[in-house]
Structures are given as structure tokens and as C-alpha cells.
Design an enzyme around this catalytic site. Structure first.
Site, PDB file in Angstrom:
ATOM      1  N   GLU A   1      -0.884  -9.111  -0.539  1.00 47.87           N
ATOM      2  CA  GLU A   1      -2.321  -9.366  -0.295  1.00 47.87           C
ATOM      3  C   GLU A   1      -3.103  -9.333  -1.604  1.00 47.87           C
ATOM      4  O   GLU A   1      -4.055 -10.104  -1.792  1.00 47.87           O
ATOM      5  CB  GLU A   1      -2.857  -8.337   0.699  1.00 47.87           C
ATOM      6  CG  GLU A   1      -2.263  -8.572   2.096  1.00 47.87           C
ATOM      7  CD  GLU A   1      -2.593  -7.470   3.066  1.00 47.87           C
ATOM      8  OE1 GLU A   1      -2.114  -6.337   2.837  1.00 47.87           O
ATOM      9  OE2 GLU A   1      -3.315  -7.712   4.033  1.00 47.87           O
TER      10      GLU A   1
ATOM     11  N   GLY B   1       0.463  -4.881   1.064  1.00 52.39           N
ATOM     12  CA  GLY B   1      -0.736  -4.913   0.224  1.00 52.39           C
ATOM     13  C   GLY B   1      -0.455  -5.551  -1.129  1.00 52.39           C
ATOM     14  O   GLY B   1      -1.364  -6.087  -1.770  1.00 52.39           O
TER      15      GLY B   1
ATOM     16  N   GLU C   1       4.537  -5.342   7.326  1.00 54.64           N
ATOM     17  CA  GLU C   1       3.775  -4.289   8.022  1.00 54.64           C
ATOM     18  C   GLU C   1       4.236  -4.035   9.454  1.00 54.64           C
ATOM     19  O   GLU C   1       4.222  -2.892   9.909  1.00 54.64           O
ATOM     20  CB  GLU C   1       2.274  -4.633   8.026  1.00 54.64           C
ATOM     21  CG  GLU C   1       1.569  -4.395   6.697  1.00 54.64           C
ATOM     22  CD  GLU C   1       1.647  -5.582   5.757  1.00 54.64           C
ATOM     23  OE1 GLU C   1       2.487  -6.481   5.971  1.00 54.64           O
ATOM     24  OE2 GLU C   1       0.865  -5.617   4.784  1.00 54.64           O
TER      25      GLU C   1
ATOM     26  N   ALA D   1       0.864  -1.182   0.000  1.00 54.07           N
ATOM     27  CA  ALA D   1       0.000   0.000   0.000  1.00 54.07           C
ATOM     28  C   ALA D   1       0.902   1.234   0.000  1.00 54.07           C
ATOM     29  O   ALA D   1       2.042   1.167   0.468  1.00 54.07           O
ATOM     30  CB  ALA D   1      -0.868  -0.010   1.243  1.00 54.07           C
TER      31      ALA D   1
HETATM   32  N1  CAA Z   1       4.632   3.402  -0.275  1.00 53.57           N
HETATM   33  C1  CAA Z   1       5.095   4.591  -0.673  1.00 53.57           C
HETATM   34  N2  CAA Z   1       6.347   4.778  -1.133  1.00 53.57           N
HETATM   35  C2  CAA Z   1       7.154   3.708  -1.181  1.00 53.57           C
HETATM   36  C3  CAA Z   1       6.739   2.436  -0.767  1.00 53.57           C
HETATM   37  C4  CAA Z   1       5.413   2.294  -0.298  1.00 53.57           C
HETATM   38  N3  CAA Z   1       4.918   1.106   0.084  1.00 53.57           N
HETATM   39  N4  CAA Z   1       7.763   1.568  -0.911  1.00 53.57           N
HETATM   40  C5  CAA Z   1       8.778   2.285  -1.404  1.00 53.57           C
HETATM   41  N5  CAA Z   1       8.423   3.569  -1.569  1.00 53.57           N
HETATM   42  C6  CAA Z   1       9.220   4.662  -2.145  1.00 53.57           C
HETATM   43  C7  CAA Z   1      10.389   5.035  -1.241  1.00 53.57           C
HETATM   44  O1  CAA Z   1       9.995   5.993  -0.286  1.00 53.57           O
HETATM   45  C8  CAA Z   1      11.363   5.577  -2.252  1.00 53.57           C
HETATM   46  O2  CAA Z   1      10.954   6.879  -2.568  1.00 53.57           O
HETATM   47  P1  CAA Z   1      12.057   8.017  -2.880  1.00 53.57           P
HETATM   48  O3  CAA Z   1      12.783   7.523  -4.084  1.00 53.57           O
HETATM   49  O4  CAA Z   1      11.241   9.229  -3.075  1.00 53.57           O
HETATM   50  O5  CAA Z   1      12.924   8.072  -1.653  1.00 53.57           O
HETATM   51  C9  CAA Z   1      11.125   4.728  -3.487  1.00 53.57           C
HETATM   52  O6  CAA Z   1       9.823   4.164  -3.322  1.00 53.57           O
HETATM   53  C10 CAA Z   1      12.119   3.604  -3.656  1.00 53.57           C
HETATM   54  O7  CAA Z   1      12.180   2.884  -2.445  1.00 53.57           O
HETATM   55  P2  CAA Z   1      13.573   2.416  -1.836  1.00 53.57           P
HETATM   56  O8  CAA Z   1      14.539   3.535  -1.856  1.00 53.57           O
HETATM   57  O9  CAA Z   1      13.278   1.788  -0.525  1.00 53.57           O
HETATM   58  O10 CAA Z   1      14.031   1.340  -2.912  1.00 53.57           O
HETATM   59  P3  CAA Z   1      14.761  -0.041  -2.696  1.00 53.57           P
HETATM   60  O11 CAA Z   1      14.955  -0.593  -4.035  1.00 53.57           O
HETATM   61  O12 CAA Z   1      15.939   0.116  -1.804  1.00 53.57           O
HETATM   62  O13 CAA Z   1      13.735  -0.964  -1.886  1.00 53.57           O
HETATM   63  C11 CAA Z   1      11.599  -1.961  -1.388  1.00 53.57           C
HETATM   64  C12 CAA Z   1      12.524  -1.368  -2.479  1.00 53.57           C
HETATM   65  C13 CAA Z   1      12.218  -3.245  -0.826  1.00 53.57           C
HETATM   66  C14 CAA Z   1      10.279  -2.259  -2.013  1.00 53.57           C
HETATM   67  C15 CAA Z   1      11.464  -0.938  -0.239  1.00 53.57           C
HETATM   68  O14 CAA Z   1      11.098   0.313  -0.783  1.00 53.57           O
HETATM   69  C16 CAA Z   1      10.424  -1.281   0.797  1.00 53.57           C
HETATM   70  O15 CAA Z   1      10.696  -2.083   1.665  1.00 53.57           O
HETATM   71  N6  CAA Z   1       9.233  -0.670   0.699  1.00 53.57           N
HETATM   72  C17 CAA Z   1       8.216  -0.762   1.707  1.00 53.57           C
HETATM   73  C18 CAA Z   1       7.532  -2.094   1.684  1.00 53.57           C
HETATM   74  C19 CAA Z   1       6.431  -2.123   2.705  1.00 53.57           C
HETATM   75  O16 CAA Z   1       6.638  -1.874   3.887  1.00 53.57           O
HETATM   76  N7  CAA Z   1       5.224  -2.464   2.250  1.00 53.57           N
HETATM   77  C20 CAA Z   1       4.081  -2.549   3.107  1.00 53.57           C
HETATM   78  C21 CAA Z   1       3.316  -1.283   3.075  1.00 53.57           C
HETATM   79  S1  CAA Z   1       1.989  -1.291   4.234  1.00 53.57           S
HETATM   80  C22 CAA Z   1       0.766  -2.195   3.512  1.00 53.57           C
HETATM   81  O17 CAA Z   1       0.900  -2.635   2.405  1.00 53.57           O
HETATM   82  C23 CAA Z   1      -0.433  -2.332   4.402  1.00 53.57           C
HETATM   83  C24 CAA Z   1      -1.534  -3.110   3.869  1.00 53.57           C
HETATM   84  O18 CAA Z   1      -1.764  -4.188   4.318  1.00 53.57           O
HETATM   85  C25 CAA Z   1      -2.486  -2.583   2.911  1.00 53.57           C
END
Ligand code: CAA
Length: 704
Positions: free
Chosen positions: A111, A108, A131, A62
Site C-alpha cells: 500500500e 501495508g 491481510e 504493517a
Molecule cells: N509485522 C511484525 N513482524 C513481522 C512481520 C510483520 N508484518 N512480518 C514478519 N515479521 C517478523 C516475524 O515474526 C519474524 O520474527 P522473529 O524472527 O522474531 O520470529 C521475522 O519478522 C522474520 O519473519 P519470517 O520468519 O516470517 O521470515 P521469512 O523470511 O520466512 O518470511 C515474509 C518473510 C514473507 C515477509 C513473512 O514474514 C511474512 O509473510 N510476513 C507477514 C506479511 C504480512 O502478512 N503482511 C501484512 C501485514 S498486515 C498489514 O500490512 C495491514 C495493513 O493494511 C496496514
């Protein structure tokens, strides 16, 4: 343009989510997926549907920024209800629906994939529910579908640790149905076509939980719950356990309702806000500066480290661990032999613990080349100087480096106290000189301060940031001032801990108050681990330069302990004493004696001190000095300071770091505490001008 592209290829509808950089699911994307699946179901040209992601990943979850809008439990429940209903609609698709996963399927994103009937993935794909690291639980059915698809153990592991599975593990866990070695989309289309021909559809939520697995599943949940300490730090983990358990005991719809409630309670919590703050703070801190057109940061293909002491050896390991060949230079073979023996010992222990294969250890070790001359330095892209903390020696080293390296080689110093600009001047090419401040032990500690000297070029800062991330570090760019950010903040943290001891608290009480607050170890136990000699030598250096300490009165006790040879765990005694071979800290009456003496000399009447006062004094000292660090422009953002203190000294992540914590308490409260302490203890408690200004302006956030 829609964030989901639609195409029909060979009778299969291919829906491609296209929301760079990581296809995060904001409201618009969820709706576009919903619409595209409905279109494919109605499209006579398509017999099955493949859902995939454009660019480097499937879906990273998400959109985390959207959670800021979920300010009430009701709003969060509403949002979660929408995604739940939408995913059930997808799952009800009359045509087989296949998720084609490359890169990441997280949160998400996973999911969404779970609501598809099948999942295929590339060998390097990673699937997880991270999460809990954001202080929430899966809020789109993950805790209900995972137990049905993979069993309780896998569901619990994914939802409570946040650690993703690679494709092979996901296949073994029945989370994916096929790993595609070649062209993912072609494999996914073929797989989907076969399911269509067989008229196969497998909605995850309709899968039964095998009755005989339920008792073991419930027992696993009970054990998981018992292993977690109750409290706000673990709110999300406990909620995840409860929700997975509901996935076993309740019908899907009832379990989903409860999942939504638990998600909503978590997402509005201060802990989740703090963890989300750090997620973005870490990325902001690592953001590259803008560079003039045509300038690209240098890529480090070969490195060198000068000085094979504890820090130098650790830094050489950091490079080798990242696959970067590194020269390790010292003056004689005996020093290098000692260093290599320590390095080998570290890798051997990693092999014994199963963290590294014997071949992997040998391969990594082979990347470190010990040398006693500068002969091969002409070929390296970066040198990290890690010689003894002595200005004359370091100055000489930088002058030598200028003569033996390529003109565009980056010259970094690992100093923790000395002036980077002096070293830059000695090199004769100040634009190439930067501080790379690693923390000990370098191969384990994630924080990496990148110190911008007066003339350090933006390209060198950018190259340092890129390199740090490649090395697996969390970089923060800081200004060139005594102690930079980390050690300057630490000085205030320790000042207050030491003074509290003199005023009447015990070492054990202060450590316990800070660990209850959430630090992994208290300030005294931490010093015993790091070694009291390190701080003592810095103080000796400062006294030798006649420099006045800015952080106010210094307790004499740390120097007394140093004189007594009590350096901490390594000498069997420091603030605590240790039985031979044990790391269990035992109280030592000598510390109380020293505290009484120190108090008498400073004419302090010792008193009972509450745990609340301990936490308040220590955290207020950090917040006030953090504002000074910002006011002096040593840090660029309050959030950078949070990253520094969380990664450098274990400030509890669920409190977001010292500056975020100050905001949650309220800046006026923090200021009034500083004023109260100033009145009680003296003018070393002076309110930071920036803090006063923020409060006067009625600001609630430091970074604005
Ligand atoms: N939402 C918004 N922005 C996100 C994002 C997310 N889920 N995941 C990554 N981004 C953004 C980062 O902020 C970053 O933005 P900037 O370039 O502006 O700084 C950009 O995407 C690239 O991210 P990374 O620098 O982290 O890139 P990476 O290649 O090193 O890592 C990744 C990629 C492993 C996907 C890492 O970004 C990550 O772990 N993301 C978060 C994953 C996460 O926690 N997902 C769960 C979200 S909560 C959810 O989904 C709840 C639900 O049940 C509905």
C-alpha cells in the site's frame, strides 16, 4: 536514529526504510517515511524521490504486533485514518516518487508502494496483500488504489486470496512499471530522474477506472461473493470483496472511509486475533534453541531414508522437492521398484495438473537414488529411519546406522509411537538421535514434529528446525512421550467422537457438527481418508505391550470395523460406505447397529445429542488434554499445541487452535465443563491440574 535514512545521490533523494528484520511499519516508521518524503520535496538538491528498504526486503507490511493495541473499532479507525491521510500526503508529493522493491512488498508495504507514483522491482520481488490470512483487509488504501491501477480482477485476486504476484506477473498487471535486472537502486534512480525530466507524476488515486470495465468488475465481485460461504471464517474475504467493489463504485475518499470501517471491524474480531496468534505461534515454534558459542547447526546437503514404504517414499519426495539429493534404501529391488513407481505416479499427476513441468519432474526424480545397501551412507548428513513400526526392527536399524554413517551424522526416526530414547541408546550416539515425525502423506502434510530425546543435542534440534523450514514444513519441537503431542491429542479427540456415537449421535451428525465448527472434515470422514487400519495396528501394538490407555474408555467399534476389513476409502467402506470410484461418503446402517450394540454392552441409554454438546465435548477434551501435555512438559507452549492441531488435523485456523479457542471461551468455562462431564460420565473426565491452577490464579492466558 531514524528508521528511514536520507541521502541525495546524483540529484535523486534516496529514502531507505531500515527496521530489521523485515522493515515492518510501526507508527514510528510511518512517521519517519512521512517526514523524509516532506524533506525530499523541500530539498532543492533533489528532483525526484526513490523509496526503498534496507536489508533483505522492501516492506513486509504493517507491524502485526501493533494490531494488539487496536482493541476497539474506534481506535482501529483512528489508526487507519492516520495512515490513509499520510499516504495521500505522500501521493501529493510535487516530485516524482518511485518505490524500489526487492524481496517483499506485502500488506501495508504494497500500500505504501501504491501511494508512490511509480514502482520498479527486482525480478525476484513479490508483491501482495496477504491481510486475509490475518483475518483483516488492507487498511491503508489497498482496496481503493489497486482497482485503479490494475483493474478489478487483479485487485480482487490479490485482496481475497492473499497470494502474492512475482515481478513478471506484477509487470503484466501494471502493478510495477519496470523490472530492473541489475542494480535496483541505480535503475530506480535512473527511472526517477527520467520522470523528473519529463515532469511526470502519476498519483494512483487520481487514475480513472475505465467506464467500460465497471460492469465486468461488478460482476466479478458478485461472483466472488457467491463463491464464499457467509460466516465468521470468511469475514475478511467478504469484507475485501465489498471494499474492492466500493473501489469501483465510490469516489476514492468515500471508498477509503468504508475501507477503514471494514478494516476496523475485522481487526477487532476474534477470528483476526486467532489468525495473528497463529502467525506468531508458527514462528515461535520454529525458533532455534540457543547454542553454545562456536556451535552451528549442521546443514543437510545429502540425506538418506531407510524404508521405502508409504512414509519412506513420501519423505524421500519431501527431500527431493526441496532439491536435496536423497538415498532411498530398502531390502530388495522389488520394494524399491514399487516405491519409485508410486513416486513417479505422483510427479506425473503433478505434471498433468500443471503444477510441475515434465523437466522439473525428471530433475526432482533424479535426486532420489534407490539403494539396497548402506554403501553410500558414509556421505550423508542425515538419515531418516522409516522402517515398519516394530521396536526390534527399528532398534536393529539404529545399531546398523551407527556403523555405516559419519560420527556426526544426524539419525532421525519417523516413529509415531515408539520410544526415541530406546533407539538413541541402540545407536550408541544418543546426542545425534532425534525424532522426525512426518504426517501422511508426507509430501503434502505441513506438520513436522521434532522429537527431543533425553540426550538429543540442541545443535541437532536446531539443525532439524532449520531443515524442516527448508523442506517447507511447519516444525514443532515436542517431548518424547507416547503419541508425542499430535497423536496424543488426537486420541482424546477420537475418544470423544466415538463415545458420542455410542451415546446416540450419528457419524454424519458428529462430522457435520465439526465441519460447521470449521474442521475441513469431521473425525469419522478423516479416519476413512487416513485408513482405520493405522489406528487399529497401534492399538494391537499397545495391547501386546500390556500398556494401559490413558485416555479412558475405548469404543469397541473401530476394532470391529477393522475386523470387518472396513479400512476406510481404500476398501470402499469404513465409517461410511463408498460407491466404486467415488469418494462421496454414504451413511451405512451397519454403523448404527454397531453403535446400538456397543451402547447396550456399556449399559448406555442412547439419547438425542445436540450439535452444541458434540462441539463442546470434543473441544473440551482437546483443551483439557492440551493442559496435561503442557503440565507433562511434552509441549513447550500452548501455542505449539495450537500449531500442531491446526496443521496436523485441520483445527479451524480462524479459531486459533484448541488452546487459543479455550482462552476465547474462557478457562473457567472450560474447567466447569470438564467438571460437569466428570460428574455425568465418570472420572476419565478429570480436570487437568494445570487447568485448575490457571483458573485458581485467575489467569486468562495459558502461556502467560
Ligand atoms: N509485522 C511484525 N513482524 C513481522 C512481520 C510483520 N508484518 N512480518 C514478519 N515479521 C517478523 C516475524 O515474526 C519474524 O520474527 P522473529 O524472527 O522474531 O520470529 C521475522 O519478522 C522474520 O519473519 P519470517 O520468519 O516470517 O521470515 P521469512 O523470511 O520466512 O518470511 C515474509 C518473510 C514473507 C515477509 C513473512 O514474514 C511474512 O509473510 N510476513 C507477514 C506479511 C504480512 O502478512 N503482511 C501484512 C501485514 S498486515 C498489514 O500490512 C495491514 C495493513 O493494511 C496496514
Amino acid at each position: 536514529m531514524s528508521t528511514v535514512h536520507y541521502a541525495v545521490i546524483d540529484g535523486i533523494a534516496v529514502l531507505t526504510i531500515d527496521n530489521p528484520p523485515v522493515n515492518a511499519l510501526g507508527e514510528e516508521v510511518w512517521t519517519a517515511v512521512d517526514t523524509a518524503v516532506a524533506r525530499a520535496v523541500a530539498d532543492p538538491a533533489a528532483t525526484a524521490i526513490v523509496l526503498t528498504g534496507a536489508g533483505r526486503t522492501f516492506v513486509a507490511g504493517a507491524d502485526i504486533t501493533v494490531f494488539e493495541q487496536l482493541t476497539t473499532v474506534e481506535r482501529a479507525m483512528e489508526r487507519s485514518a492516520y495512515t490513509h491521510a499520510m499516504l495521500c500526503r505522500l501521493e501529493d508529493s510535487a516530485k516524482p516518487l518511485v518505490a524500489a522493491i526487492h524481496g517483499h512488498a506485502l500488506g501495508g508495504g504494497l500500500e505504501l508502494a501504491l501511494a508512490c507514483h511509480y514502482r520498479v522491482a527486482t525480478p525476484d520481488a513479490r508483491l501482495g496483500q496477504p491481510e486475509v490470512s490475518l483475518g483483516i483487509i488492507p487498511g491503508a488504501g489497498g482496496t481503493q488504489r489497486l482497482p485503479r491501477l490494475c483493474g478489478v480482477d487483479v485487485a480482487l485476486r490479490l485482496c481475497t486470496t492473499g497470494t502474492p504476484l512475482d515481478a513478471a506477473a506484477a509487470l503484466a498487471a501494471h502493478l510495477v512499471d519496470l523490472v530492473v535486472d541489475g542494480d535496483l537502486l541505480q535503475g530506480a534512480r535512473q527511472f526517477a530522474g527520467e520522470r523528473a525530466s519529463a515532469q511526470a507524476r502519476r498519483p494512483t488515486r487520481e487514475l480513472p477506472i475505465p467506464a467500460d470495465s465497471i460492469p465486468a468488475g461488478l460482476e466479478a465481485c458478485r461472483q466472488a461473493r457467491n463463491a464464499v460461504a457467509p460466516g465468521p471464517a470468511n469475514r475478511a474475504v467478504l469484507a475485501a470483496i465489498e471494499s474492492v467493489e466500493n473501489g469501483v463504485t465510490l469516489p476514492f475518499d468515500a471508498g477509503s472511509v468504508r475501507e477503514r470501517e471494514l478494516f476496523a471491524e475485522c481487526v477487532v474480531s476474534t477470528e483476526s486475533r486467532a489468525l495473528r496468534h497463529l502467525f506468531f505461534a508458527e514462528r515461535d515454534a520454529a525458533r532455534l534453541p540457543s547454542l553454545p558459542d562456536g556451535v552451528t547447526p549442521r546443514t543437510v546437503a545429502r540425506a538418506a531414508v531407510v524404508g521405502a514404504g508409504t512414509m519412506g517414499s513420501g519423505i524421500a519426495m519431501v527431500f527431493a522437492n526441496a532439491g536435496i539429493p536423497v538415498l532411498l534404501k530398502d531390502v530388495d529391488d522389488a520394494t524399491l521398484d514399487r516405491s519409485l513407481a508410486t513416486i513417479r505416479g505422483t510427479y506425473d499427476s503433478a505434471v498433468q495438473k500443471g503444477r510441475l513441468t515434465p523437466e522439473g519432474a525428471e530433475r526432482t526424480l533424479a535426486l532420489i537414488t534407490p539403494v539396497t545397501t548402506y554403501e553410500q551412507f558414509g556421505d550423508v548428513d542425515l538419515v531418516v529411519e522409516a522402517v515398519f513400526e516394530d521396536l526390534a526392527l527399528k532398534t536393529r536399524t539404529f545399531a546398523e546406522l551407527a556403523g555405516v554413517t559419519a560420527a556426526d551424522c544426524i539419525l532421525a526416526t519417523n516413529t509415531s509411537v515408539l520410544d526415541v530414547d530406546t533407539l538413541a541408546k541402540a545407536s550408541g550416539r544418543p546426542a545425534q538421535v532425534v525424532g522426525h515425525h512426518y504426517f501422511s502423506p508426507a509430501h503434502l502434510m505441513s506438520l513436522h514434529e521434532i522429537v527431543r530425546g533425553r540426550q538429543t543435542s540442541p545443535a541437532v534440534v536446531a539443525a532439524s528446525l532449520t531443515l524442516a523450514r527448508r523442506l517447507g514444513k511447519v516444525p514443532v519441537v515436542v517431548g518424547n512421550a507416547f503419541g508425542f503431542v499430535a497423536n496424543r491429542m488426537l486420541a482424546y479427540y477420537l475418544r470423544e467422537a466415538h463415545l458420542l456415537l455410542e451415546e446416540g449421535a450419528s457419524v454424519r451428525q458428529i462430522d457435520a457438527a465439526m465441519t460447521t465448527f470449521g474442521f475441513p472434515v469431521g473425525p469419522f470422514a478423516m479416519q476413512d481418508i487416513a485408513g482405520l487400519d493405522v489406528g487399529a495396528r497401534i492399538r494391537q501394538h499397545l495391547r501386546s505391550t500390556g500398556r494401559r490407555r490413558s485416555e479412558g474408555p475405548q469404543s469397541e467399534i473401530p476394532d470391529r470395523l477393522f475386523e470387518l476389513g472396513r479400512y476406510g476409502q481404500k476398501t470402499g467402506a469404513g465409517w461410511y460406505r463408498y460407491e466404486p470410484g467415488s469418494r462421496t461418503p454414504l451413511s451405512d446402517p451397519i454403523i448404527d447397529d454397531l453403535a446400538h450394540e456397543a451402547a447396550k454392552r456399556r449399559r448406555i441409554v442412547r439419547r438425542d445429542i445436540t450439535d452444541e454438546e458434540i462441539v463442546s465435548r470434543v473441544t473440551t477434551a482437546l483443551a483439557n488434554e492440551g493442559c496435561n501435555v503442557l503440565g507433562d512438559r511434552i509441549a513447550r507452549r500452548a501455542s505449539d499445541i495450537d500449531v500442531v492441531y491446526c496443521h496436523g488435523f485441520g483445527f479451524p485456523r480462524h479459531r486459533g487452535g484448541p488452546m487459543f479457542h479455550a482462552q476465547t471461551i474462557g478457562l473457567p468455562t472450560v474447567l466447569s465443563r470438564v467438571q460437569e462431564y466428570e460428574a455425568r460420565f465418570g472420572d476419565y473426565w478429570r480436570p487437568s491440574p494445570l487447568l485448575e491452577k490457571l483458573v485458581t490464579e485467575g489467569r486468562t492466558s495459558i502461556d502467560g
